[in-house]
Design an enzyme around this catalytic site. Structure first.
Site, PDB file in Angstrom:
ATOM      1  N   CYS A   1      47.756  52.324   9.765  1.00 13.49           N
ATOM      2  CA  CYS A   1      49.096  51.623  10.244  1.00 13.49           C
ATOM      3  C   CYS A   1      48.868  50.019   9.402  1.00 13.49           C
ATOM      4  O   CYS A   1      50.034  49.676   9.084  1.00 13.49           O
ATOM      5  CB  CYS A   1      48.768  51.411  11.682  1.00 13.49           C
ATOM      6  SG  CYS A   1      48.917  52.737  12.769  1.00 13.49           S
TER       7      CYS A   1
ATOM      8  N   ASP B   1      37.249  39.666  47.366  1.00 15.75           N
ATOM      9  CA  ASP B   1      38.537  39.941  47.568  1.00 15.75           C
ATOM     10  C   ASP B   1      38.742  41.469  48.035  1.00 15.75           C
ATOM     11  O   ASP B   1      37.601  42.201  47.774  1.00 15.75           O
ATOM     12  CB  ASP B   1      39.597  39.943  46.413  1.00 15.75           C
ATOM     13  CG  ASP B   1      40.972  40.446  46.244  1.00 15.75           C
ATOM     14  OD1 ASP B   1      41.197  41.225  45.580  1.00 15.75           O
ATOM     15  OD2 ASP B   1      41.606  40.020  47.162  1.00 15.75           O
TER      16      ASP B   1
ATOM     17  N   ASP C   1      40.504  40.217  41.545  1.00 15.27           N
ATOM     18  CA  ASP C   1      40.942  40.982  40.221  1.00 15.27           C
ATOM     19  C   ASP C   1      42.578  40.822  40.088  1.00 15.27           C
ATOM     20  O   ASP C   1      43.003  41.381  39.117  1.00 15.27           O
ATOM     21  CB  ASP C   1      40.705  42.465  40.271  1.00 15.27           C
ATOM     22  CG  ASP C   1      41.722  43.033  41.421  1.00 15.27           C
ATOM     23  OD1 ASP C   1      42.069  44.376  41.233  1.00 15.27           O
ATOM     24  OD2 ASP C   1      41.939  42.526  42.372  1.00 15.27           O
TER      25      ASP C   1
END
Lengths: 800, 71
Positions: free
Chosen positions: A101, A505, A693
């Site tokens: 690439c 959380d 997150d």
């Protein structure tokens, strides 16, 4: 029996019946076909040989207008003019996965008229392009990159990251010179030490001294410049710091040694000069290495925000720049798109994914008259809404601003270390002057007094002090990294060791964040393929959960193409295939279609009906991660309080908290209220670590003393966090605590070692028992001792 | 051993070492080590084709530079 064939460009395999046939080649889509022909025409088809049939990603055609790249504001920000008058830009090329690439992009760019240099760095996908702006415009270059199947976007080389890299490079150069000189001086010094004990003629000694002097000069004046500069600025603000100590010690020793060499009598100490500078420089280098890349969070967020929205103007849909949308404009949002402004729906309805902001795992259905919040995504809703605020005042923009201010509010342990070195340095300087004065008064000999004073400074060398913290933290950091715990900054280790409150959380941290099937009830035998085909057409998290379950049951399950597919908001999905009616969804869908059931459960339920008869029921739940209850237990043993914060409702919160043993939890929290809770804890002098997150956590993560992010969390959270857990597991979290506490303990040990060493040797030096030679050796020994002690972290951390 | 012999040996070895050091410093400054992949797997990127390419690019640069000069 499927007849699978590979696409001639991207090598993905599909059924031959759906491929586009072109002479002897098959293509999966017109994008691949276009690129293939382009490469052949340009003579670049040897790309396929080089890439060795590696699978690429098929071309997607949704790019932003490339004329953006030609605007004067873009040029001002990203394009520089080099000394030859050519334009230079740094771009990140997306889609590179192999050296072929890189070759393809470089070759294609070189072929363009006007492109002088195209250098692509395989490691970070950064391309530096030099071109003549008269001959070709940047937009054409971008179009070329896109036409061969890649994408490019601008890279602000003034960003913090590049600056940190430049600093690192300059330190690297200085270190290389210092280490080279030190190593050479060391082998010359062997001859001198041997000569000191067994006899050496003055001539030879002078030659050796001169050689050492030549080597020591660049060390002092090139590598050591850092210390002189640091000492100068510190003196300007009337502070005495370690730089001054090192600078004075090294400079005095150097000039004294030159004097000795010229006088041709006595010992010269060039080796001490270079070793002091080298060791302390290494300590500084290690610190610079572990400096956190100050999160260019704003760039990160703005990259995720598209710059244009669709609005209704004079009855037609037109595109408008985000910042130009005014309060009262009607904005159009289609399914799958992000809502960028706060507003109220005036037409249409549908479900929205607000997990980013509230953590609510279930999609919220909204109708005309209800409000939409910027930052959320439309799952299946095609709506028009009237903007109640412009972008600057919308929620997303506010979160960004709050974030910027939160980032700068971290407590620094550095300040204590600086204070310590300030006292230390001033005391030592004072002691050495005092020693000099005392001996001169006693013996009236400049040589002896100077030598003793110099010994005091050398032996008090802060090498051990300078190395005590960086080496230990570096060992701790690499230990963590090898276990998938990334501490972004050395100070993070120290702070983490002092933490007394842990905030978790819920969604994505304690739970996995994706509803999973826990029970399947089959009422009527049916072909699972029908259900799978139905589910594959929906993006709803529940549909995804059930289809994953079916894939697990049967790896080779394949979706059929269905006729008459409809999504019914807040209810489910409906389709027809071969005259069979399929229905999948929640209880409301069943009621609408007059299907009766008496099934009850406290979990999320997905019903599946064929021809209006109930065929199967799936119970789903957002599973709790492994190890959470053990973690809560361990935290109690380490006397760390655990609190759960979530944006979800009280029912869900209670269920999850009680199943893992967390007593304190607060529900229905907004991003701002989570951050405020942390401020409240700070007022009680608690040291807080927050684990999260999603975007809904970043404010709290930034506000807390340590922000820990799951590696799979949103990009922004990962950028803001101080620690990233790559394997998302709770065990890593526990290990992180253990490693940081052990490291901090060892840092304290190291500091004690260096202070004790100084306490013993300085009085000895002042009394005249230590000549600079011994001082230099013992100084190196103390540094080695500190380094060796730091290595013990590897064995010690898992033993308690 | 005569003093001048020692001096010469020291001088020669330090000089040679300095050459190596300068080469290393030049390499860091000019970014030879920046791209790990290209550095370690240079064989992939240095074929005859690529060298010809590089020459063509140099020629392009000269042509374009000349165009600027008249200004």
């Amino acid at each position: 029996m499927s007849n699978k064939v590979a696409c001639s460009h991207c090598h993905l395999e599909f059924d031959s019946s759906i491929m586009i046939k072109d002479e002897s080649n098959y293509f999966c889509c017109s994008g691949c076909q276009g690129v293939f022909h382009l490469l052949c025409d340009e003579g670049l088809d040897s790309f396929y040989k080089k890439s060795n049939n590696v699978v690429l990603s098929p071309i997607s055609k949704t790019f932003e207008d490339s004329s953006n790249f030609d605007t004067p504001s873009f040029y001002e920000k990203f394009v520089e003019t080099n000394s030859d008058g050519f334009s230079k830009v740094s771009l990140i090329i997306e889609g590179i996965h192999c050296s072929a690439c890189v070759w393809l992009n470089e070759k294609a760019l070189h072929k363009m008229d006007g492109v002088i240099e195209a250098d692509i760095n395989f490691t970070n996908n950064k391309a530096t392009i030099v071109w003549s702006d008269d001959v070709v415009k940047l937009s054409k270059i971008i179009n070329m990159i896109r036409s061969i199947g890649y994408n490019a976007f601008a890279y602000d080389s003034l960003a913090q990251e590049t600056h940190a890299n430049k600093e690192r490079k300059s330190y690297y150069l200085k270190m290389a010179v210092a280490i080279f000189a030190s190593m050479n001086i060391m082998w010359i010094a062997v001859a001198q030490y041997a000569g000191y004990f067994s006899g050496i003629t003055q001539d030879v000694k002078t030659v050796l001294n001169i050689a050492e002097g030549i080597l020591a000069t660049p060390v002092l004046f090139y590598s050591g410049l850092v210390f002189f500069r640091g000492a100068y600025y510190a003196l300007k603000t009337k502070i005495v710091n370690m730089d001054l100590l090192v600078a004075t010690g090294a400079a005095l020793t150097y000039f004294y040694s030159i004097y000795i060499t010229l006088m041709q009598s006595g010992e010269a100490y060039f080796d001490s000069v270079s070793m002091i500078i080298t060791f302390v420089l290494i300590g500084k280098f290690l610190e610079v290495l572990s400096k956190k890349n100050a999160a260019d969070t704003l760039d990160m967020i703005t990259k995720n925000i598209p710059s244009e929205v669709k609005i209704v103007k004079d009855g037609n849909i037109a595109t408008c720049k985000l910042n130009d949308v005014r309060q009262g404009d009607i904005v159009v949002v289609s399914s799958g798109e992000k809502v960028l402004l706060d507003g109220e729906i005036v037409k249409g309805s549908g479900s929205f994914d607000e997990a980013n902001l509230t953590g609510e795992s279930e999609p919220i259905y909204k109708n005309v008259g209800m409000s939409v919040i910027s930052g959320t995504t439309s799952i299946d809703a095609d709506i028009h809404f009237i903007a109640t605020k412009d972008f600057k005042h919308s929620t997303l923009s506010n979160i960004v601003t709050l974030l910027e201010s939160a980032i700068n509010k971290k407590p620094k342990i550095q300040q204590m270390a600086n204070k310590l070195s300030e006292y230390f340095s001033s005391i030592i300087l004072f002691l050495s002057i005092f020693t000099f004065a005392l001996w001169w008064f006693q013996t009236n000999s400049f040589d002896i007094s100077f030598m003793i004073a110099v010994s005091v400074i050398i032996i008090a060398c802060p090498c051990a002090l300078a190395l005590a913290t960086p080496v230990a933290t570096l060992v701790g950091l690499s230990l963590g990294a090898s276990r998938g715990i990334l501490f972004k900054e050395a100070a993070g280790l120290e702070t983490m060791a002092k933490v007394d409150t842990l905030i978790l959380d819920k969604t994505g941290t304690i739970t996995i964040g994706k509803p999973e099937v826990i029970k399947e009830h089959i009422y009527d035998e049916f072909d699972k393929k029908l259900l799978y085909s139905l589910l594959k057409l929906s993006n709803h998290p529940v549909a995804k959960g059930v289809s994953k379950y079916l894939e697990k049951e049967n790896e080779n399950i394949v979706a059929e193409i269905l006729d008459e597919f409809t999504q019914i908001s807040a209810q489910g999905i409906k389709a027809k295939v071969r005259e069979i009616n399929l229905l999948g969804g929640n209880i409301k869908l069943l009621n609408e279609n007059s299907i009766e059931t008496t099934f009850l459960s406290e979990n999320t339920i997905f019903y599946f009906a064929i021809d209006n008869k109930l065929a199967a029921i799936y119970e789903l739940t957002d599973k709790i991660k492994d190890g959470v209850s053990e973690l809560v237990e361990d935290m109690k043993k380490m006397s760390i309080d655990v609190v759960m914060l979530t944006g979800d409702n009280s029912r869900m919160a209670n269920k999850v908290a009680s199943s893992v043993g967390i007593k304190d939890f607060i529900y229905e929290q907004t991003p701002q209220s989570k951050a405020d809770y942390i401020t409240h804890l700070h007022e009680k002098n608690k040291i807080v670590v927050m684990v999260g997150d999603g975007i809904n956590d970043i404010l709290a993560l930034a506000r807390s003393d340590i922000g820990i992010v799951m590696g799979s969390g949103s990009d922004i959270a990962v950028k803001v966090g101080d620690v990233v857990l790559l394997d998302d597991s709770m065990k890593s979290l526990k290990d992180a605590f253990k490693i940081s506490r052990t490291t901090f303990g060892l840092i304290k040990q190291n500091l004690v070692i260096s202070i004790v060493y100084n306490a013993i040797t300085i009085p000895l030096a002042m009394a005249g028992y230590i000549i600079p030679l011994i001082a230099a050796i013992s100084m190196s020994l103390s540094s080695l001792l500190v380094v060796g002690n730091s290595m013990r972290i590897r064995n010690k951390w898992n033993k308690d | 051993m005569d003093t001048w012999v020692i001096a010469m040996m020291l001088g020669a070895s330090v000089f040679l070492g300095a050459i190596a050091l300068f080469a290393f410093l030049w390499a860091i400054k000019s970014g030879q080590f920046d791209d790990e992949e290209k550095f370690l797997n240079a064989a992939k990127y240095d074929g005859e084709d690529e060298l010809n390419d590089a020459i063509k690019q140099e020629q392009k640069k000269e042509v374009l530079k000349k165009r600027y000069k008249p200004e």
